[in-house]
Design a protein around this motif. Structure first.
Motif, PDB file in Angstrom:
ATOM      1  N   UNK A   1     -56.223  -1.340  14.480  1.00  0.00           N
ATOM      2  CA  UNK A   1     -56.993  -0.701  13.383  1.00  0.00           C
ATOM      3  C   UNK A   1     -58.223   0.089  13.737  1.00  0.00           C
ATOM      4  N   UNK A   2     -58.901   0.445  12.731  1.00  0.00           N
ATOM      5  CA  UNK A   2     -60.171   1.098  12.894  1.00  0.00           C
ATOM      6  C   UNK A   2     -61.265   0.535  14.040  1.00  0.00           C
ATOM      7  N   UNK A   3     -61.161  -0.459  14.391  1.00  0.00           N
ATOM      8  CA  UNK A   3     -62.099  -1.310  15.449  1.00  0.00           C
ATOM      9  C   UNK A   3     -61.619  -0.752  16.815  1.00  0.00           C
ATOM     10  N   UNK A   4     -60.221  -0.911  17.005  1.00  0.00           N
ATOM     11  CA  UNK A   4     -59.585  -0.451  18.243  1.00  0.00           C
ATOM     12  C   UNK A   4     -59.808   1.161  18.525  1.00  0.00           C
ATOM     13  N   UNK A   5     -59.771   1.880  17.406  1.00  0.00           N
ATOM     14  CA  UNK A   5     -59.908   3.092  17.529  1.00  0.00           C
ATOM     15  C   UNK A   5     -61.186   3.576  17.980  1.00  0.00           C
ATOM     16  N   UNK A   6     -62.280   3.003  17.349  1.00  0.00           N
ATOM     17  CA  UNK A   6     -63.787   3.352  17.685  1.00  0.00           C
ATOM     18  C   UNK A   6     -63.986   2.867  19.065  1.00  0.00           C
ATOM     19  N   UNK A   7     -63.362   1.675  19.596  1.00  0.00           N
ATOM     20  CA  UNK A   7     -63.755   1.221  20.860  1.00  0.00           C
ATOM     21  C   UNK A   7     -62.879   2.328  21.936  1.00  0.00           C
ATOM     22  N   UNK A   8     -61.820   2.832  21.604  1.00  0.00           N
ATOM     23  CA  UNK A   8     -61.219   3.804  22.504  1.00  0.00           C
ATOM     24  C   UNK A   8     -61.876   5.202  22.475  1.00  0.00           C
ATOM     25  N   UNK A   9     -62.457   5.613  21.346  1.00  0.00           N
ATOM     26  CA  UNK A   9     -63.401   6.587  21.253  1.00  0.00           C
ATOM     27  C   UNK A   9     -64.563   6.346  22.261  1.00  0.00           C
ATOM     28  N   UNK A  10     -65.139   5.314  22.002  1.00  0.00           N
ATOM     29  CA  UNK A  10     -66.203   5.110  22.903  1.00  0.00           C
ATOM     30  C   UNK A  10     -65.906   4.942  24.548  1.00  0.00           C
ATOM     31  N   UNK A  11     -64.845   4.340  24.698  1.00  0.00           N
ATOM     32  CA  UNK A  11     -64.582   4.544  26.328  1.00  0.00           C
ATOM     33  C   UNK A  11     -64.080   5.793  26.655  1.00  0.00           C
TER      34      UNK A  11
END
Length: 122
Positions: A56-66
Motif C-alpha cells: 500500500x501507501x507505506x510501501x510506496x513512500x518507502x520505495x520513493x525514499x529509497x
C-alpha cells in the motif's frame, strides 16, 4: 530469474522479455516441468505478464525514499572531491604533478612580459 543459482535460473526472463527460458529442474525447487518442455531447457515467448504488489501507501513512500537515496548516491559518486584526492604528497604528485607543466613551459615569465610592455610604452 527465479530458482537455481546465478546463471542457471529455473525460470528466466531477460530485461525485454526476448530471451526467456525454463529449466526442467534446479537445486531450489522440486523437479518437474513448469510448462510443456522439450528437454532440460525450453525457450518460450511471454504472451502476458501480471504483476502484483503488496504494501500500500507505506510501501510506496518507502520505495520513493529509497529511489531518492539511490539517486543521491549516484550523484555523489559522479562528483570528484579533489581535496580527498590530494590527502598526501604522493597523491598530489601522482594525480596532479604534470597537469600544468606543458602550459607553464609555454608561458613567459611575468617579469619578462612587464619589462617588454614597459619598453613598448616608451
Amino acid at each position: 530469474g527465479f530458482g537455481g543459482q546465478e546463471g542457471y535460473h529455473r525460470l528466466w526472463f531477460d530485461a525485454d522479455f526476448e530471451d526467456c527460458y525454463v529449466l526442467e529442474s534446479d537445486a531450489t525447487y522440486g523437479p518437474g516441468p513448469l510448462i510443456p518442455s522439450r528437454g532440460l531447457q525450453t525457450k518460450f515467448q511471454v504472451a502476458r505478464i501480471e504483476v502484483w504488489g503488496f504494501g500500500g501507501q507505506e510501501a510506496l513512500v518507502a520505495q520513493k525514499e529509497q529511489r531518492q537515496r539511490d539517486a543521491n548516491q549516484r550523484d555523489m559518486a559522479r562528483k570528484v572531491d579533489r581535496a580527498k584526492m590530494m590527502e598526501n604528497d604522493f597523491d598530489k604528485e601522482m594525480f596532479f604533478g604534470n597537469v600544468f607543466k606543458a602550459s607553464a613551459d609555454a608561458r613567459e615569465p611575468i617579469d619578462q612580459l612587464k619589462h617588454s610592455a614597459e619598453k613598448d610604452d616608451t
